[in-house]
Design an enzyme around this catalytic site. Structure first.
Site, PDB file in Angstrom:
ATOM      1  N   GLU A   1     -12.914  -9.316  -2.577  1.00  0.00           N
ATOM      2  CA  GLU A   1     -13.969 -10.214  -3.046  1.00  0.00           C
ATOM      3  C   GLU A   1     -14.761  -9.631  -4.211  1.00  0.00           C
ATOM      4  O   GLU A   1     -15.165  -8.468  -4.188  1.00  0.00           O
ATOM      5  CB  GLU A   1     -14.914 -10.535  -1.893  1.00  0.00           C
ATOM      6  CG  GLU A   1     -16.116 -11.391  -2.266  1.00  0.00           C
ATOM      7  CD  GLU A   1     -15.728 -12.751  -2.809  1.00  0.00           C
ATOM      8  OE1 GLU A   1     -16.076 -13.048  -3.968  1.00  0.00           O
ATOM      9  OE2 GLU A   1     -15.068 -13.518  -2.077  1.00  0.00           O
TER      10      GLU A   1
ATOM     11  N   ARG B   1     -10.840  -3.467  -8.403  1.00  0.00           N
ATOM     12  CA  ARG B   1      -9.631  -3.887  -7.676  1.00  0.00           C
ATOM     13  C   ARG B   1      -8.500  -2.883  -7.838  1.00  0.00           C
ATOM     14  O   ARG B   1      -7.661  -2.746  -6.958  1.00  0.00           O
ATOM     15  CB  ARG B   1      -9.194  -5.272  -8.169  1.00  0.00           C
ATOM     16  CG  ARG B   1     -10.071  -6.382  -7.690  1.00  0.00           C
ATOM     17  CD  ARG B   1      -9.688  -7.699  -8.314  1.00  0.00           C
ATOM     18  NE  ARG B   1      -9.971  -7.717  -9.755  1.00  0.00           N
ATOM     19  CZ  ARG B   1      -9.719  -8.755 -10.528  1.00  0.00           C
ATOM     20  NH1 ARG B   1      -9.177  -9.859 -10.030  1.00  0.00           N
ATOM     21  NH2 ARG B   1     -10.018  -8.716 -11.822  1.00  0.00           N
TER      22      ARG B   1
ATOM     23  N   ARG C   1     -13.982  -8.842  -7.396  1.00  0.00           N
ATOM     24  CA  ARG C   1     -13.340  -7.688  -8.035  1.00  0.00           C
ATOM     25  C   ARG C   1     -13.498  -6.437  -7.185  1.00  0.00           C
ATOM     26  O   ARG C   1     -13.634  -5.327  -7.688  1.00  0.00           O
ATOM     27  CB  ARG C   1     -13.915  -7.440  -9.433  1.00  0.00           C
ATOM     28  CG  ARG C   1     -13.693  -8.578 -10.390  1.00  0.00           C
ATOM     29  CD  ARG C   1     -14.223  -8.210 -11.752  1.00  0.00           C
ATOM     30  NE  ARG C   1     -14.159  -9.372 -12.628  1.00  0.00           N
ATOM     31  CZ  ARG C   1     -14.741  -9.442 -13.822  1.00  0.00           C
ATOM     32  NH1 ARG C   1     -15.425  -8.411 -14.268  1.00  0.00           N
ATOM     33  NH2 ARG C   1     -14.639 -10.520 -14.554  1.00  0.00           N
TER      34      ARG C   1
ATOM     35  N   ASP D   1     -14.546  -3.390 -12.871  1.00  0.00           N
ATOM     36  CA  ASP D   1     -13.598  -3.932 -11.898  1.00  0.00           C
ATOM     37  C   ASP D   1     -13.173  -2.804 -10.968  1.00  0.00           C
ATOM     38  O   ASP D   1     -12.831  -1.712 -11.426  1.00  0.00           O
ATOM     39  CB  ASP D   1     -12.376  -4.491 -12.640  1.00  0.00           C
ATOM     40  CG  ASP D   1     -11.526  -5.419 -11.798  1.00  0.00           C
ATOM     41  OD1 ASP D   1     -11.401  -5.178 -10.582  1.00  0.00           O
ATOM     42  OD2 ASP D   1     -10.982  -6.385 -12.355  1.00  0.00           O
TER      43      ASP D   1
ATOM     44  N   GLU E   1      -9.135 -12.350  -3.788  1.00  0.00           N
ATOM     45  CA  GLU E   1     -10.081 -13.250  -3.133  1.00  0.00           C
ATOM     46  C   GLU E   1     -11.303 -13.566  -3.993  1.00  0.00           C
ATOM     47  O   GLU E   1     -11.880 -12.693  -4.634  1.00  0.00           O
ATOM     48  CB  GLU E   1     -10.552 -12.603  -1.830  1.00  0.00           C
ATOM     49  CG  GLU E   1     -11.601 -13.390  -1.064  1.00  0.00           C
ATOM     50  CD  GLU E   1     -12.093 -12.633   0.149  1.00  0.00           C
ATOM     51  OE1 GLU E   1     -12.523 -13.292   1.109  1.00  0.00           O
ATOM     52  OE2 GLU E   1     -12.048 -11.394   0.140  1.00  0.00           O
TER      53      GLU E   1
ATOM     54  N   CYS F   1     -10.739 -19.076 -10.475  1.00  0.00           N
ATOM     55  CA  CYS F   1      -9.951 -18.545  -9.366  1.00  0.00           C
ATOM     56  C   CYS F   1      -9.222 -19.630  -8.577  1.00  0.00           C
ATOM     57  O   CYS F   1      -8.009 -19.563  -8.396  1.00  0.00           O
ATOM     58  CB  CYS F   1     -10.832 -17.701  -8.448  1.00  0.00           C
ATOM     59  SG  CYS F   1     -11.479 -16.218  -9.255  1.00  0.00           S
TER      60      CYS F   1
END
Length: 427
Positions: free
Chosen positions: A298, A340, A300, A338, A255, A269
């Site tokens: 959202e 994620r 990362r 990051d 996202e 993105c």
């Protein structure tokens, strides 16, 4: 003389009989259904029950609906929702049957979602009739996806409506599935290379002690975390996803509200997402199938506030917005580049039965490594065409290529990375 005291705080008005606060960190009740994660059938596995209605039936930590569980609490507090409401699942069955597949019971293949989550009404009909509040964690439906970029591709002749995958109006016909997170804690710990005890302790402490059962109920191995889930968009027949002989075009997308929804041009993105959708349509029209798995991570997984702070830091730094400092500025604000952590991402692909992705629309090395590391074969890697990269996003692309992300073209050298290519805040 007696000093005047401050006025007393208002007294809370009770809207019903007084009740003690019900804690859920007590020991399990007799007769609570057991979850045997990774069992070959739904009956053997058992239902996931996160109800707050009959506490004795609970066999997980947390409640359903992920981050929306807090809104449910507000609705109950406001008197808009009855605590005892149970979902009427009449006519809610999936529009397409997905699975079961071999991966559903393969040890360690799926640890972050419930593969049986869309089959609750059918698989646990007896338990539902017996009074258990069992709720789906996956829903599958049909939809039309309408994007201006797809309409533009039709006008420019890159796409051609066929009435099956793509309508003359520009609408793409899809099957889509919403997936809530369901974490099997031993499996999640194994993915991240830590002990289950350490994972439970850190989850408990870093959520401010939100879920005491993480540290008091070692017998509960399944956790419904209060985080966003994901949505899967399928172009073509869902059953073809599990057939490695059918060409599969895929993108796993995280996202980015600013770009995905509002078209911010500081990153690629939305262009990458719409390019992937175009490729999925073309693949389905060739007789293949396409899939986009969209995850709520959202910024990362750092959040939008952190992301905007990083934007300001990048634009205001000495020398301007350069690819050389792209990752460093994020790490300065967030402490990490990051969050994620794609270790859990392949689970949704396993749920779909995917064994081979013929065309992966992504330049991310982390996503590629996670997918192939999960035993899913990847053929061609498809990057975003240069003409789709917004000017202010050149910094992002250059930084990623220099960091080892996939590119079929030249990698920028150190001198190139020092050139400021991002706009200033006033521009």
């Amino acid at each position: 003389m007696v000093a005047e005291s401050d006025p007393a705080p208002p007294v809370a008005v009770s809207h019903g009989p007084s009740r003690h606060i019900r804690l859920t960190s007590h020991s399990g009740a007799v007769g609570t259904p057991v979850i045997r994660w990774g069992a070959a059938t739904a009956a053997e596995r058992g239902p996931v029950i996160g109800t707050t209605i009959t506490r004795a039936h609970r066999n997980v930590i947390g409640t359903h609906s992920g981050s929306y569980s807090v809104y449910r609490a507000l609705a109950v507090a406001a008197g808009a929702l009855s605590r005892d409401h149970r979902a009427d699942l009449t006519n809610t069955a999936p529009t397409d049957v997905i699975g079961p597949y071999e991966q559903w019971s393969r040890p360690g293949a799926i640890v972050s979602l419930d593969p049986w989550g869309a089959m609750v009404a059918e698989a646990f009909a007896t338990e539902l009739a017996g009074g258990y509040d069992i709720r789906p964690t996956i829903a599958v439906t049909k939809a039309h996806v309408i994007l201006p970029e797809i309409a533009e591709a039709i006008v420019k002749g890159r796409l051609h409506p066929d009435g099956r995958i793509l309508l003359p109006s520009g609408a793409a016909l899809v099957t889509k599935a919403a997936v809530e997170p369901v974490w099997y804690l031993p499996g999640v710990a194994a993915r991240f290379g830590c002990s289950e005890t350490e994972l439970r302790r850190v989850l408990f402490e870093e959520t401010g002690g939100m879920y005491p059962e993480l540290v008091t109920r070692g017998d509960l191995e399944v956790f419904l975390p209060p985080i966003g889930g994901q949505t899967v968009y399928i172009f073509g027949a869902p059953r073809d996803l599990a057939d490695p002989t059918v060409e599969l075009t895929a993108r796993v997308h995280d996202e980015c509200n600013g770009s995905d929804v509002f078209g911010s041009d500081i990153c690629t993105c939305r262009p990458y997402l719409t390019h992937a959708i175009e490729e999925c349509i073309l693949g389905a029209q060739r007789g293949g199938v396409g899939v986009v798995a969209y995850s709520r991570k959202e910024g990362r997984a750092l959040g939008e506030v952190t992301k905007f702070l990083v934007y300001n830091a990048r634009k205001r730094q000495d020398g301007g917005d350069t690819a050389e400092q792209y990752f460093a500025r994020t790490e300065c604000v967030a402490g990490v580049q990051d969050m994620r952590f794609q270790e859990l991402m392949p689970d949704v692909l396993h749920w779909l039965g995917i064994r081979k992705i013929h065309r992966l629309v992504s330049m991310s090395n982390m996503k590629y490594d996670a997918i192939t590391g999960a035993g899913i074969e990847v053929g061609e890697r498809v990057n975003i065409p240069d003409e789709l990269i917004p000017p202010d996003a050149r910094v992002e692309i250059d930084a990623k290529m220099a960091a080892g992300y996939f590119t079929p073209g030249p990698v920028p050298d150190a001198d190139e990375l020092r050139i400021a290519k991002g706009r200033g805040l006033a521009q």
